[in-house]
Scaffold this motif. Structure first.
Motif, PDB file in Angstrom:
ATOM      1  N   GLU A 217      -1.989 -16.822  73.948  1.00 39.01           N
ATOM      2  CA  GLU A 217      -3.120 -16.387  74.050  1.00 39.01           C
ATOM      3  C   GLU A 217      -3.127 -14.989  75.174  1.00 39.01           C
ATOM      4  O   GLU A 217      -3.209 -13.750  74.079  1.00 39.01           O
TER       5      GLU A 217
ATOM      6  N   SER B 297     -13.651 -14.611  69.033  1.00 37.83           N
ATOM      7  CA  SER B 297     -12.724 -15.592  68.696  1.00 37.83           C
ATOM      8  C   SER B 297     -13.202 -15.675  67.148  1.00 37.83           C
ATOM      9  O   SER B 297     -12.220 -16.532  66.393  1.00 37.83           O
TER      10      SER B 297
ATOM     11  N   LEU C  51      -9.793 -16.531  64.493  1.00 36.10           N
ATOM     12  CA  LEU C  51      -8.716 -17.581  63.535  1.00 36.10           C
ATOM     13  C   LEU C  51      -9.307 -18.035  62.678  1.00 36.10           C
ATOM     14  O   LEU C  51      -8.425 -18.779  61.765  1.00 36.10           O
TER      15      LEU C  51
ATOM     16  N   ARG D 159      -7.633 -21.040  72.718  1.00 38.59           N
ATOM     17  CA  ARG D 159      -8.485 -20.692  72.152  1.00 38.59           C
ATOM     18  C   ARG D 159      -9.486 -20.108  72.740  1.00 38.59           C
ATOM     19  O   ARG D 159      -9.846 -18.714  73.470  1.00 38.59           O
TER      20      ARG D 159
END
Length: 260
Positions: free
Chosen positions: A9, A60, A64, A90
């Protein structure tokens, strides 16, 4: 050599240099006028805390939701990826990236506070009795406090992504839920000692960041005797992480559902 998911990530984001520059520059552009404009410490600290928390929550939740809509998460689950590992990656990766992008803004807040005579001490780092930590101590304390708050913001973003059914809903839910938590954390008002509001301020995850920023901006939000309670308040982020891990399968099933 296999890299951990959280590092993937981070590495993917670092390769997108234009987006990285924007994510560093935009918070700076918002922080600088407040820091240099002579805003009262209470108002400045509230602005900084809201900015940093929304930065983490939106950063975030939105990716997603997008990954769920495109089917990337569903394919990862079908080939045997662990929901707990995916969401942990994540959360950790997002926290590290957000911290990297926000650290320049946090440094500006601390430096301007020292320059203007805030930060609890003089430029040499001395501490007046009862005034709180000096600039050097405050800077060292700022990193773990920021990481704890951003971890909580990223975890809130995961729950928002599970609740939302579109990017628009995700943006709305992220803003509303973050503002409720910020209010409960004492960012917009201080509750009387011993009240239910004061209890919530002690356990909700964004209070420590606000108290640190209030002190950095020249307010009286933290004394030297409050350093341990400030760090112990990060327990709210750890509790939220454990709850998210326990519910990881259900959360990722909702986020990666084929029909949103």
């Amino acid at each position: 050599m296999r890299a951990p998911l959280w590092w993937l990530e981070v590495a993917l984001t670092l390769r997108r240099r234009r987006l990285l520059a924007l994510n560093v520059g935009i918070p700076l552009l918002l922080v600088l006028p407040v820091a240099l404009g002579g805003a009262p410490a209470f108002h400045a600290a509230a602005v900084y805390t809201v900015l940093f928390v929304l930065f983490g929550t939106f950063g975030s939740a939105i990716p997603l939701i997008r990954d769920g809509e495109t089917g990337i998460l569903r394919r990862m689950l079908l080939v045997g990826a662990s929901p707990r590992h995916l969401l942990l990656a994540r959360g950790i990766g997002g926290t590290l990236l957000d911290a990297l992008q926000i650290l320049p803004s946090l440094a500006v807040i601390l430096l301007v506070g020292i320059w203007q005579g805030g930060g609890g001490g003089d430029a040499g780092g001395s501490i007046s009795p009862g005034a709180g930590p000096g600039p050097a101590s405050l800077a060292l304390l700022a990193v773990p406090v920021l990481l704890g708050a951003l971890l909580a913001a990223n975890l809130v973003g995961i729950w928002v992504a599970a609740l939302a059914r579109s990017l628009a809903e995700g943006a709305l839910f992220a803003a509303v839920l973050s503002l409720f938590l910020l209010h409960g954390s004492g960012v917009f008002r201080t509750s009387p000692p011993g009240s239910a509001g004061a209890f919530l301020e002690g356990i909700l995850p964004f209070g420590p960041l606000h108290r640190l920023l209030l002190h950095a901006a020249g307010g009286s939000g933290m004394g030297a005797e409050n350093l341990f309670p400030l760090l112990s308040g990060l327990g709210g982020s750890v509790i939220l992480l454990l709850i998210t891990q326990l519910a990881a399968s259900a959360l990722l099933e909702r986020i990666s559902a084929p029909l949103r």
